[in-house]
Design a protein around this motif. Sequence first.
Motif, PDB file in Angstrom:
ATOM      1  N   PHE A  29     -15.243  -7.241 -64.016  1.00  0.00           N
ATOM      2  CA  PHE A  29     -16.659  -7.549 -64.209  1.00  0.00           C
ATOM      3  C   PHE A  29     -16.938  -9.019 -64.489  1.00  0.00           C
ATOM      4  CE2 PHE A  29     -15.838  -3.150 -65.177  1.00  0.00           C
ATOM      5  CZ  PHE A  29     -16.859  -2.485 -64.521  1.00  0.00           C
ATOM      6  N   VAL A  30     -15.891  -9.852 -64.517  1.00  0.00           N
ATOM      7  CA  VAL A  30     -16.070 -11.288 -64.733  1.00  0.00           C
ATOM      8  C   VAL A  30     -15.586 -12.039 -63.497  1.00  0.00           C
ATOM      9  CG1 VAL A  30     -15.760 -10.986 -67.223  1.00  0.00           C
ATOM     10  CG2 VAL A  30     -13.816 -11.677 -65.818  1.00  0.00           C
ATOM     11  N   SER A  31     -16.020 -13.279 -63.354  1.00  0.00           N
ATOM     12  CA  SER A  31     -15.605 -14.079 -62.204  1.00  0.00           C
ATOM     13  C   SER A  31     -14.167 -14.544 -62.382  1.00  0.00           C
ATOM     14  CB  SER A  31     -16.529 -15.284 -62.040  1.00  0.00           C
ATOM     15  OG  SER A  31     -16.334 -16.194 -63.117  1.00  0.00           O
ATOM     16  N   ASP A  32     -13.556 -14.963 -61.283  1.00  0.00           N
ATOM     17  CA  ASP A  32     -12.168 -15.448 -61.332  1.00  0.00           C
ATOM     18  C   ASP A  32     -12.023 -16.621 -62.297  1.00  0.00           C
ATOM     19  OD1 ASP A  32     -11.516 -13.538 -59.497  1.00  0.00           O
ATOM     20  OD2 ASP A  32     -11.514 -14.896 -57.771  1.00  0.00           O
ATOM     21  N   THR A  33     -13.082 -17.401 -62.440  1.00  0.00           N
ATOM     22  CA  THR A  33     -13.054 -18.565 -63.329  1.00  0.00           C
ATOM     23  C   THR A  33     -12.719 -18.168 -64.762  1.00  0.00           C
ATOM     24  OG1 THR A  33     -14.775 -19.580 -61.965  1.00  0.00           O
ATOM     25  CG2 THR A  33     -14.398 -20.543 -64.151  1.00  0.00           C
ATOM     26  N   PHE A  34     -13.190 -16.982 -65.161  1.00  0.00           N
ATOM     27  CA  PHE A  34     -13.016 -16.548 -66.548  1.00  0.00           C
ATOM     28  C   PHE A  34     -12.027 -15.391 -66.678  1.00  0.00           C
ATOM     29  CE2 PHE A  34     -17.289 -18.399 -66.273  1.00  0.00           C
ATOM     30  CZ  PHE A  34     -17.157 -19.390 -67.232  1.00  0.00           C
ATOM     31  N   ALA A  35     -11.220 -15.182 -65.651  1.00  0.00           N
ATOM     32  CA  ALA A  35     -10.290 -14.047 -65.648  1.00  0.00           C
ATOM     33  C   ALA A  35      -9.341 -14.091 -66.842  1.00  0.00           C
ATOM     34  CB  ALA A  35      -9.501 -14.018 -64.344  1.00  0.00           C
ATOM     35  N   ALA A  38     -10.875 -12.495 -69.917  1.00  0.00           N
ATOM     36  CA  ALA A  38     -11.506 -11.178 -69.734  1.00  0.00           C
ATOM     37  C   ALA A  38     -11.228 -10.228 -70.891  1.00  0.00           C
ATOM     38  CB  ALA A  38     -11.044 -10.550 -68.426  1.00  0.00           C
ATOM     39  N   PHE A  39     -10.067 -10.375 -71.530  1.00  0.00           N
ATOM     40  CA  PHE A  39      -9.715  -9.436 -72.597  1.00  0.00           C
ATOM     41  C   PHE A  39      -9.851 -10.051 -73.984  1.00  0.00           C
ATOM     42  CE2 PHE A  39      -7.438  -8.121 -68.753  1.00  0.00           C
ATOM     43  CZ  PHE A  39      -8.067  -6.901 -68.563  1.00  0.00           C
ATOM     44  N   ASP A  40     -10.520 -11.209 -74.046  1.00  0.00           N
ATOM     45  CA  ASP A  40     -10.871 -11.791 -75.338  1.00  0.00           C
ATOM     46  C   ASP A  40     -12.168 -11.166 -75.824  1.00  0.00           C
ATOM     47  OD1 ASP A  40      -8.687 -13.436 -75.089  1.00  0.00           O
ATOM     48  OD2 ASP A  40      -9.840 -15.163 -74.365  1.00  0.00           O
ATOM     49  N   ASP A  41     -12.346 -11.148 -77.123  1.00  0.00           N
ATOM     50  CA  ASP A  41     -13.574 -10.581 -77.680  1.00  0.00           C
ATOM     51  C   ASP A  41     -14.647 -11.658 -77.720  1.00  0.00           C
ATOM     52  OD1 ASP A  41     -15.287  -8.715 -78.778  1.00  0.00           O
ATOM     53  OD2 ASP A  41     -14.663  -9.162 -80.842  1.00  0.00           O
ATOM     54  N   THR A  42     -15.132 -11.993 -76.538  1.00  0.00           N
ATOM     55  CA  THR A  42     -16.142 -13.050 -76.436  1.00  0.00           C
ATOM     56  C   THR A  42     -17.070 -12.765 -75.267  1.00  0.00           C
ATOM     57  OG1 THR A  42     -16.450 -15.444 -76.263  1.00  0.00           O
ATOM     58  CG2 THR A  42     -14.698 -14.497 -74.943  1.00  0.00           C
ATOM     59  N   ALA A  43     -18.322 -13.203 -75.401  1.00  0.00           N
ATOM     60  CA  ALA A  43     -19.263 -13.120 -74.285  1.00  0.00           C
ATOM     61  C   ALA A  43     -18.890 -14.177 -73.251  1.00  0.00           C
ATOM     62  CB  ALA A  43     -20.685 -13.345 -74.778  1.00  0.00           C
ATOM     63  N   LEU A  44     -19.143 -13.882 -71.980  1.00  0.00           N
ATOM     64  CA  LEU A  44     -18.786 -14.801 -70.904  1.00  0.00           C
ATOM     65  C   LEU A  44     -19.952 -14.947 -69.927  1.00  0.00           C
ATOM     66  CD1 LEU A  44     -15.196 -13.464 -70.125  1.00  0.00           C
ATOM     67  CD2 LEU A  44     -15.752 -15.624 -71.284  1.00  0.00           C
ATOM     68  N   PRO A  45     -20.084 -16.123 -69.286  1.00  0.00           N
ATOM     69  CA  PRO A  45     -21.155 -16.308 -68.297  1.00  0.00           C
ATOM     70  C   PRO A  45     -20.905 -15.447 -67.056  1.00  0.00           C
ATOM     71  CG  PRO A  45     -20.254 -18.427 -69.022  1.00  0.00           C
ATOM     72  CD  PRO A  45     -19.313 -17.362 -69.506  1.00  0.00           C
TER      73      PRO A  45
END
Length: 205
Positions: A29-35, A38-45
């Motif tokens: 559900f996240v872009s490759d940039t933030f892969a 992905a499993f950190d407890d943080t919001a992502l763009p």
Amino acid sequence: MRLLVALRSAGVTDARVLGAFERIDRSIFVSDTFADAAFDDTALPIAAGQTISQPSVVGLMTQAARVGPRHVVLEVGSGTGYQSAILSQLARRVYSVERHRSLVRMARANHAALGLTNVTVISGDGSFGLPDQGPFDRILVTAAAEDPPGPLLSQLRDGGSMVVPVGVSDHIQTLIKVTRDGDGFDYEELMPVRFVPLIEGIEQE
């Protein structure tokens, strides 16, 4: 899995909710940039200037909603489809409304990749809900409103509940749980949160 450790540390203890997180891979559900995050407890763009919520907030909202296997659930604010995918593991049927058409396409593709068949993502103005599909046993709103939207309250089944962040969008908001009791509503404050604002209308992108 470090995500499950973070969820438990944040107070997510419901075994069914934790099991749903185990089965749904957030990296889809996240872009490759933030892969890598992905499993950190943080919001992502994500696309359209939106964010995918912090997993512990998703978990606490889901746990507070107490979704049962026979429930029909409405989610307002699909994003890329992560919260609705989690809900799909707990409910009989999930409807999700998203105002950004680009995110609707992403969410549908992500759900299809996971083989989820009990989630329907609809392009629309979530502040008005989905009256044709209601009433709903549970409603989860992933954008902040100044007050719980009246159209959504009217689509709650008697005994049903809605989890929604309320407050001015530039400040910390409060996550509340509203439970319908006949013609009245009971309100319970849950925790401080920060969400993007709930905006009326549909984006055409």
